[in-house]
Design a protein around this motif. Structure first.
Motif, PDB file in Angstrom:
ATOM      1  N   SER A  89       0.824  -1.204   0.000  1.00 53.31           N
ATOM      2  CA  SER A  89       0.000   0.000   0.000  1.00 53.31           C
ATOM      3  C   SER A  89       0.865   1.264   0.000  1.00 53.31           C
ATOM      4  CB  SER A  89      -0.906  -0.020   1.239  1.00 53.31           C
ATOM      5  OG  SER A  89      -1.546   1.218   1.411  1.00 53.31           O
ATOM      6  N   ALA A 238      -6.553  -0.497  -0.268  1.00 52.05           N
ATOM      7  CA  ALA A 238      -5.814  -0.979   0.896  1.00 52.05           C
ATOM      8  C   ALA A 238      -6.318  -0.285   2.149  1.00 52.05           C
ATOM      9  CB  ALA A 238      -4.317  -0.725   0.725  1.00 52.05           C
ATOM     10  N   LEU A 384      -5.520  -5.777   1.632  1.00 55.22           N
ATOM     11  CA  LEU A 384      -5.136  -5.365   0.286  1.00 55.22           C
ATOM     12  C   LEU A 384      -6.088  -6.029  -0.710  1.00 55.22           C
ATOM     13  CD1 LEU A 384      -2.779  -3.835  -1.168  1.00 55.22           C
ATOM     14  CD2 LEU A 384      -1.620  -6.059  -1.303  1.00 55.22           C
TER      15      LEU A 384
END
Lengths: 389, 133
Positions: A89, A238, A384
């Motif tokens: 992320s 994310a 994620l």
């Protein structure tokens, strides 16, 4: 600013070793970096961003030196096993902000060779950690902190040992097809509940393996990803969150940080749990999976035991195929940090490169989720969501 | 089956600046917690500020020493001796990590009423643990 569509995972590599008596941790980092670069079709000199946690020395600095990286962006965020999900992320954020073009993320460790009983040994983080004087005398170890979550979950929701065992059974069904997996034998619910009790109510087969190894990922900007010869794995969303003990009050031990990181990731990606075709879920223990599935919204709070039962996580027959590499429970748990392998198997699924026996059909949307440090204690959750383009 | 409590070697707490009153009181058989004078909320582990409203007007209070088991686990294979780790919720509302001692560990249950019992660490520091009330 959203990271949705701003970066792609172009390279992924899982080190095949499970016992590395003849290699240093630094050497394992290097081999993982080489593997991920070869997978992506990039070279060391393309890397200008590096993300590293848990490596010897001062964050990623010593590993950047060891690997000879020339960097303009470095991030040593360390949230334990979830670090690597957060690194993906943060790499996407850095790429979107123009701070780097090609980000390398590495993990390596050799707890098996070092023969450290990480799951059953009190691990002091050292003097000055403010919580330790009020905890260390009571011998908190990894497994009993998770076991207390399982005990409370059983009390509040009627979850059973047999339901938890189904998580391990599903992982073992997948691991039988993975030649690198540490434990390849298919096990039954009976095998799990009859294995030795380690810390009530968790048995030996409720626990993940201790293994050496590592992994690496390459995250890059869209135009570079499109120039490579690999399937396109786009980062859609994310989320990250820290869950702590709330000052010792209002403390719901059965809720993980996934209750916050999950919705953040789904919102950014613009999708719902029902849209996910494959999920990599951190499986340090069977209870970890149950709690996280609830918090991510795959089922209601308290229904995780029923959700995982009867093979519902087995690829090909269950509703939510999970950890098709065998996960931490059967395959690999390098450096006692499971987040990296969770991303790698999700990438394999999205590329259609998982083992044929466990490959999810038309797998175009996948989730990877992890918990760093300990459930039932203080921990960092990261979610994620990735899409095959 | 029963798992009788056995004395085990207790690690010394690495006491930080500001923690001394807690352990000095424990040596006198008293269990302390911190409470905020602004928002009124108690907290644990003790800090020099309130983790809820961030006020620095916090003070030590003596707990009654009674509470109930919030959750627990008898840890059977993490050392030579089984022991029972637990979170106990004090009557005053804070939840603290502890051990359940001086009883059959197999009889510990969530919701069970417990009272404080002090044990000595290897270096002689009194640490609060709990036993069935």
């Amino acid at each position: 600013m959203s990271i949705n569509g701003k970066a792609y995972i172009a390279g992924a590599f899982e080190h095949p070793t499970r016992k590395a008596t003849d290699k240093s941790i630094a050497q394992l980092h290097a081999e993982c970096a080489q593997g991920a670069l070869a997978d992506a079709g990039l070279t060391r000199n393309d890397i200008d961003g590096y993300f590293c946690a848990g490596a010897p020395g001062l964050g990623g600095l010593n590993m950047a030196n060891h690997l000879g990286l020339r960097l303009r962006h470095i991030d040593s965020t360390d949230t334990g096993g979830s670090s690597y999900l957060i690194h993906v992320s943060h790499a996407a954020q850095a790429i979107a902000a123009g701070k780097c073009n090609v980000a390398l993320i590495t993990l390596a460790g050799r707890p098996r060779s070092e023969k450290v009983p990480h799951g059953t040994q009190v691990r002091s983080r050292g003097a000055d950690v403010p919580d330790e004087p009020f905890e260390i005398p009571y011998a908190p170890v990894t497994i009993n902190l998770y076991a207390m979550v399982a005990m409370r979950h059983m009390h509040e929701y009627g979850t059973t040992s047999e339901q938890l065992a189904w998580v391990k059974v599903a992982a073992s069904h997948h691991a039988q097809h993975n030649p690198n997996a540490m434990l390849r034998d298919v096990v039954t619910v009976k095998d799990v509940v009859e294995s030795p009790m380690i810390s009530d109510p968790l048995h030996r087969l409720d626990c993940c393996v201790v293994s050496d190894g590592g992994g690496a990922l390459i995250v890059t900007r869209p135009e570079i990803a499109r120039s490579l010869k690999r399937p396109l794995v786009k980062i859609r969303g994310a989320g990250e969150a820290i869950k702590h003990q709330m000052g010792g009050t209002q403390y719901d031990i059965c809720v993980s940080g996934g209750a916050w990181s999950g919705p953040r990731a789904f919102e950014e990606a613009g999708v719902k749990p029902a849209d996910i075709k494959y999920a990599s879920i951190y499986d340090s223990f069977t209870i970890t999976v149950v709690v996280q599935l609830e918090d991510l919204g795959f089922c209601k709070k308290g229904e995780g035991g029923r959700f995982v039962a009867d093979g519902n996580l087995i690829s090909g027959s269950g509703k939510l195929p999970f950890n098709t590499d065998g996960g931490g429970l059967c395959n690999n748990h390098p450096d006692n940090r499971g987040g990296m392998t969770k991303v790698i198997e999700a990438v394999r699924q999205l590329r259609g490169e998982a083992h044929a026996a466990v490959q999810v059909k038309n797998c175009d949307l996948a989730l990877a989720h992890g918990t760093g440090a300990r459930l039932g204690h203080r921990h960092a959750s990261a979610t994620l969501i990735m899409e095959r383009e | 089956m029963a798992t009788p409590y056995q004395e085990r070697k207790i690690a010394d707490p690495t006491i930080n600046v500001g923690d001394e009153p807690y352990f000095e009181a424990a040596a006198q058989g008293k269990l302390l917690f911190k409470q905020c004078e602004d928002c009124g909320k108690p907290h644990h582990y003790p800090r020099g500020f309130c983790p809820f409203c961030f006020s620095d007007k916090v003070s030590w209070r003596e707990a009654k020493g009674t509470g109930k088991v919030h959750t627990y686990s008898v840890t059977r294979r993490a050392g030579p001796i089984p022991y029972c780790i637990a979170y106990v919720e004090l009557d005053e509302g804070v939840i603290l990590m502890t051990n359940i001692v001086d009883c059959d560990l197999d009889a510990v249950r969530i919701g069970q009423k417990v009272k404080v019992a002090f044990k000595q660490s290897a270096g002689g520091v009194a640490v609060p643990m709990f036993t069935p009330a």
